[in-house]
Design a protein around this motif. Structure first.
Motif, short mmCIF file in Angstrom:
data_model
loop_
_atom_site.label_atom_id
_atom_site.label_comp_id
_atom_site.label_asym_id
_atom_site.label_seq_id
_atom_site.Cartn_x
_atom_site.Cartn_y
_atom_site.Cartn_z
N ARG A 1 52.12 43.10 46.88
CA ARG A 1 51.74 44.12 47.39
C ARG A 1 50.64 43.57 48.53
NH1 ARG A 1 48.27 49.19 44.52
NH2 ARG A 1 47.87 50.12 46.53
N VAL B 1 49.10 38.58 51.00
CA VAL B 1 49.95 38.99 50.10
C VAL B 1 49.78 38.05 49.26
CG1 VAL B 1 51.79 38.35 51.19
CG2 VAL B 1 51.98 39.90 49.36
N ALA C 1 52.36 44.45 38.16
CA ALA C 1 51.81 45.58 38.67
C ALA C 1 51.07 46.33 37.37
CB ALA C 1 52.81 46.64 38.92
N ASP D 1 55.53 50.38 50.48
CA ASP D 1 54.78 49.31 50.11
C ASP D 1 53.15 49.54 50.58
OD1 ASP D 1 56.63 47.89 48.85
OD2 ASP D 1 57.32 47.03 50.56
#
Length: 388
Positions: free
Chosen positions: A162, A199, A230, A127
């Motif tokens: 992320r 995050v 993503a 990550d």
């Protein structure tokens, strides 16, 4: 009559419709932990506030003058049991609040790297954080993505789940970078860098703004934070790279000029050293960076030779930014990087001949006067022969 009272309350109910409870219902794990800290602290304090308010009403009612059934004891002044309750309960709550505050201060330190994505998922080695360089301008926000070579004005995007690592600075006055759904606020100051780790756990578009008044265009200094999947984030990066806008140093100096209510703007390419130059306050060609100046000062400074080591500003945002050593606004010229000086106006720049640290030599002894020997010797704590 009752219906009229209810109708009179409707405007106040409508006002509550404008309330935004994003602080209590955030989309990021850091903001959720901060929410929990606020809620727990409030509940702990209410453990004292509510009983005190209730007992105030109870005592006023029970010991009213008309209630003759209650014993009248005007001389009563002490109860060990009540003393234990009155002092022990607040003391325990203060201990709990202190422990909670200490843990929250360290675990939610904005400079501390994240240890988890959310309550049920720890961060793994794969990550990698998303690096975002934030610059507070007058009156807009600039976001630079150094890993992708793109930038955006008044729009910030990040993928869900992320970690995000923000590096934050400002161009002129102090601002405060704040996305309530993501994390707490942190200040942006010129010549300094602050950091924030956060995050996002939910997709959506959330509001970000400056929480510190900074001038006429402050009310329009807000931006959209897009929490994307993503794949959607990759599309956003591709769209940014397709932009024909370029953000070099000269482009930044134009962007830096005060403006209000700027639309969203994407930049397909960015000078890779731009953020470093902004942080060191040396975007202008030939201007000495703060880091260079600190290095010179650590060696003793430029001395008198440095008084003439200035160049005029080609653009001065606030009439006189820099050292006021002439009729024109000026700044200290760089001497450490030849590349930065190649386009500067022709002018002799003085450098120190000796870079060894300067050290004081102390005060010289005053000259000896035979007419007053005792006065000279007494300056140094000595007695004259006549006094001895």
């Amino acid at each position: 009559m009752r219906a009229l009272k209810l109708l009179a309350l409707l405007p106040f109910v409508a006002l509550l419709g404008g309330c935004d409870f994003v602080v209590l219902a955030p989309a990021g794990d850091v903001a959720a932990q901060q929410r929990d800290l606020v809620v727990i602290s409030t509940v702990l304090m209410l453990l004292i506030v509510l009983p005190v308010m209730a007992l105030t009403v109870f005592f006023a009612w029970r010991y009213r003058q008309s209630n003759t059934a209650v014993p009248y004891e005007p001389e009563w002044d002490h109860s060990t049991q009540l003393e234990l309750v009155i002092w022990s309960a607040p003391l325990l709550i203060i201990v709990c609040l202190g422990a909670l505050t200490w843990m929250g201060t360290h675990l939610l330190d904005p400079y501390r790297t994240l240890g988890r994505i959310d309550a049920g998922k720890a961060i793994e080695s794969k990550d990698a954080p998303l690096n975002v360089e934030v610059v507070a301008l007058d009156w807009k926000w600039l976001f630079i993505y150094p890993d992708y070579g793109v930038a955006a004005v008044n729009e910030l995007a990040a993928p869900v789940d992320r970690p995000i690592r923000f590096r934050i600075t400002a161009s002129s006055v102090m601002n405060s970078f704040y996305i309530p759904a993501l994390a707490g606020q942190i200040y942006a100051m010129p010549g300094m860098e602050t950091k924030l780790h956060a995050v996002a756990n939910e997709q959506g578009t959330f509001r970000g703004f400056s929480a510190n008044y900074s001038g006429a265009g402050f009310s329009g200094m807000h931006f959209a934070f897009k929490s994307l999947s993503a794949s959607d984030f990759d599309k956003w990066i591709t769209n940014a790279k397709a932009s024909s806008n370029m953000l070099g140093r000269s482009d930044y100096l134009q962007l830096e000029r005060p403006s209000q209510n700027e639309p969203v703007r994407l930049y397909g390419s960015v000078d890779r050293d731009l953020y470093k130059a902004i942080l060191n306050m040396c975007v202008e060609t030939g201007k000495m960076c703060v880091s260079e100046m600190m290095a010179i000062d650590a060696k003793g400074g430029l001395g008198r030779e440095g008084l003439n080591n200035t160049l005029p500003l080609t653009y001065d945002k606030y009439a006189r930014r820099g050292a006021p050593l002439g009729n024109q606004p000026t700044f200290v010229a760089g001497i450490c990087s030849i590349d930065e000086l190649k386009d500067t106006p022709s002018r002799e720049i003085f450098a120190p001949s000796d870079m060894t640290p300067l050290r004081g030599v102390g005060m010289k002894r005053p000259p000896f006067s035979p007419a007053h020997p005792s006065s000279t010797s007494l300056l140094f704590g000595q007695r004259s022969k006549s006094e001895s």
